[in-house]
Structures are given as structure tokens and as C-alpha cells.
Enzyme design. Structure first.
Site, PDB file in Angstrom:
ATOM      1  CG  ASP A  91      -0.269  -0.026   2.526  1.00 42.64           C
ATOM      2  OD1 ASP A  91       0.904  -0.414   2.569  1.00 42.64           O
ATOM      3  OD2 ASP A  91      -0.912   0.337   3.530  1.00 42.64           O
ATOM      4  CD  GLU A  92       3.574   3.218   2.925  1.00 48.03           C
ATOM      5  OE1 GLU A  92       4.027   4.288   2.461  1.00 48.03           O
ATOM      6  OE2 GLU A  92       2.776   3.178   3.876  1.00 48.03           O
TER       7      GLU A  92
END
Length: 110
Positions: A91-92
Site C-alpha cells: 500500500d506504499e
């Protein structure tokens, strides 16, 4: 296995004499204990590879982009090779690695 000197209670260190026999020797006093029947292994640090080695020297094959080198005052570089890797969680955003075409300076952006 730690061993201590029976005379002065300091830690004994492994040393090898001129005859090739290993001994546990005290640095504070003349106490020595010969080591027999035990195999001794030596740990060696291996050299780490540089980033160029990991890429197989393939920086010339990666894409180029127009971006200013952080060392612009000294090298005047306005383009850099780059590649992206997902080194953090999914999710980064991806991390972009750059290498200046002129001076070879490397930096990254998250």
C-alpha cells in the site's frame, strides 16, 4: 564457550603458538591451556556487492529521465538513469532509484 583464567579470573582468548598448537591464553598473567581434540572455526566477513554488481553493470540498459542531480553545482547533470522497486508494503508507493549520467552519483526517492 567462554573460559576464564583460574589465577586472575580474566577471560581466556584463543591464540596459536609457533608450533601451530592452539592455546587458551590469559592476557593478564602467563597462564596458558593447550587445546587438544577440538576443531576451531574462523569467521570471515565477505565483501558486499555494490549496486552496480547487483544489476550486473546494467545501468546503461535502464531508462533515462530528465532530472537534476543533487550534485548539480559540481557536475551539471540534468539526466539520470532510473529504476523502480517495491521495497515497502504494497500500500506504499514504489521507491525510485537514480544514477546521474555525468558523475554517477546515486540517490533515491520514496
Amino acid at each position: 564457550m567462554l573460559s576464564f583464567c583460574p589465577s586472575c579470573n580474566n577471560m581466556l582468548l584463543i591464540t596459536s603458538g609457533d608450533s601451530g598448537v592452539y592455546t587458551l591464553a590469559c592476557r593478564s598473567c602467563p597462564y596458558e591451556f593447550p587445546i587438544e581434540g577440538i576443531e576451531i572455526y574462523d569467521r570471515k566477513k565477505l565483501p558486499r556487492k555494490e549496486v552496480d554488481d547487483v544489476l550486473g553493470g546494467g545501468w546503461d540498459n535502464v531508462d533515462q529521465t530528465k532530472t537534476q542531480c543533487p550534485n548539480y553545482d559540481t557536475c551539471g547533470g540534468e539526466s539520470a538513469y532510473f529504476f523502480q522497486l517495491q521495497i515497502r508494503s504494497a500500500d506504499e508507493p514504489m521507491t525510485t532509484f537514480y544514477k546521474c549520467v555525468n558523475c554517477g552519483h546515486r540517490w533515491k526517492e520514496n
